[in-house]
Design a protein around this motif. Structure first.
Motif, mmCIF file in Angstrom:
data_model
loop_
_atom_site.group_PDB
_atom_site.id
_atom_site.type_symbol
_atom_site.label_atom_id
_atom_site.label_comp_id
_atom_site.label_asym_id
_atom_site.label_seq_id
_atom_site.Cartn_x
_atom_site.Cartn_y
_atom_site.Cartn_z
ATOM 1 N N LYS A 133 0.753 -1.374 0.127
ATOM 2 C CA LYS A 133 -0.149 0.360 0.094
ATOM 3 C C LYS A 133 0.792 0.939 -0.079
ATOM 4 O O LYS A 133 1.677 1.192 0.986
ATOM 5 C CB LYS A 133 -1.002 0.188 1.103
ATOM 6 N N SER A 134 0.818 2.195 -0.465
ATOM 7 C CA SER A 134 1.413 3.137 -0.744
ATOM 8 C C SER A 134 0.184 3.835 -0.083
ATOM 9 O O SER A 134 -0.366 4.382 -0.183
ATOM 10 C CB SER A 134 1.045 3.928 -2.246
ATOM 11 N N ALA A 135 1.392 5.901 0.171
ATOM 12 C CA ALA A 135 0.232 6.488 1.362
ATOM 13 C C ALA A 135 0.286 7.632 0.551
ATOM 14 O O ALA A 135 0.562 7.732 -0.711
ATOM 15 C CB ALA A 135 2.200 7.366 1.730
ATOM 16 N N PRO A 136 -1.035 7.868 1.053
ATOM 17 C CA PRO A 136 -1.784 9.132 -0.209
ATOM 18 C C PRO A 136 -0.761 10.140 0.758
ATOM 19 O O PRO A 136 -0.371 10.313 0.885
ATOM 20 C CB PRO A 136 -3.205 8.535 0.587
ATOM 21 N N PRO A 137 -1.760 10.503 -0.558
ATOM 22 C CA PRO A 137 -0.453 12.238 -0.503
ATOM 23 C C PRO A 137 -0.977 13.293 0.229
ATOM 24 O O PRO A 137 -1.924 12.850 0.771
ATOM 25 C CB PRO A 137 -1.480 12.967 -2.071
ATOM 26 N N PRO A 138 -0.372 13.746 0.609
ATOM 27 C CA PRO A 138 -0.620 14.411 1.571
ATOM 28 C C PRO A 138 -1.896 15.391 1.985
ATOM 29 O O PRO A 138 -2.366 15.973 2.472
ATOM 30 C CB PRO A 138 0.671 15.693 2.375
ATOM 31 N N SER A 139 -2.263 16.070 -0.017
ATOM 32 C CA SER A 139 -3.363 16.987 0.195
ATOM 33 C C SER A 139 -4.740 16.066 0.248
ATOM 34 O O SER A 139 -5.740 16.570 1.214
ATOM 35 C CB SER A 139 -3.668 17.260 -1.103
ATOM 36 N N PRO A 168 -3.696 21.688 8.656
ATOM 37 C CA PRO A 168 -3.290 21.237 7.508
ATOM 38 C C PRO A 168 -1.981 21.789 7.875
ATOM 39 O O PRO A 168 -1.347 21.636 8.580
ATOM 40 C CB PRO A 168 -4.015 22.325 6.609
ATOM 41 N N SER A 169 -1.433 20.545 7.023
ATOM 42 C CA SER A 169 -0.055 20.162 6.995
ATOM 43 C C SER A 169 1.325 21.466 7.001
ATOM 44 O O SER A 169 1.997 22.202 6.691
ATOM 45 C CB SER A 169 0.655 18.726 6.104
#
Length: 171
Positions: free
Chosen positions: A37-43, A109-110
């Motif tokens: 599983k790839s990490a979802p994008p920060p957005s 938000p980041s």
């Protein structure tokens, strides 16, 4: 006489062996089919945080039906139980608004420079203030219906001054 079961023999002849794994199940590294599983994008994390912030902002309004039912069940008289519920209803918006910036820090938000700044998540914070004002309004309405708020002219008679009578009788 003890019998031992050999579970490895059951695994090779099982009719369920060829079924695919259930959704969300990752096989071990020694298995043939591994799922990465790839990490979802920060957005997408920021969008999820924003959605959770809206849910948090509307939480005071979502608890209003339960609080209104508690007010109804407490009655209209001035007793210790009804006063406790009214005081809780009146103080909770002030407590919530005093810690508004700290309450929204987990949802920042980041990309935010200062997560405790009031301008971060401004729309959600304004909605939070409106929902808490609605809770305060329900508490004040209950105080008015119990007769605790001075709303009529008779409640202010102690502060009314009388002028000099227009006619004076000396005899």
């Amino acid at each position: 006489m003890s019998k031992n079961l050999e579970y490895s023999s059951l695994e090779s002849s099982s009719k369920w062996r060829n079924l695919p794994p259930p959704p969300g199940f990752a096989k071990s590294a020694s298995s043939k089919t591994t799922t990465k599983k790839s990490a979802p994008p920060p957005s997408s994390y920021d969008q999820l945080k924003e959605k959770r912030a809206f849910d948090f902002a509307t939480a005071p309004a979502k608890s209003l039906p339960m609080q209104a039912f508690m007010l109804y069940m407490s009655g209209g008289g001035v007793q210790i139980f009804s006063m406790g519920i009214v005081v809780m209803l009146l103080l909770s918006p002030f407590k919530n608004l005093a810690g508004i910036n700290e309450a929204f820090v987990p949802f920042a938000p980041s990309t935010a420079k200062d997560p405790k700044a009031f301008t971060t998540l401004l729309g959600q914070k304004l909605l939070y203030v409106a929902c808490n004002a609605l809770t305060l309004a329900v508490g004040l309405w209950k105080c008015r219906s119990m007769g605790l708020l001075p709303m009529g002219t008779g409640d202010w008679l102690a502060f009314e001054t009388r002028g000099i009578a227009p006619e004076i009788s000396l005899f």
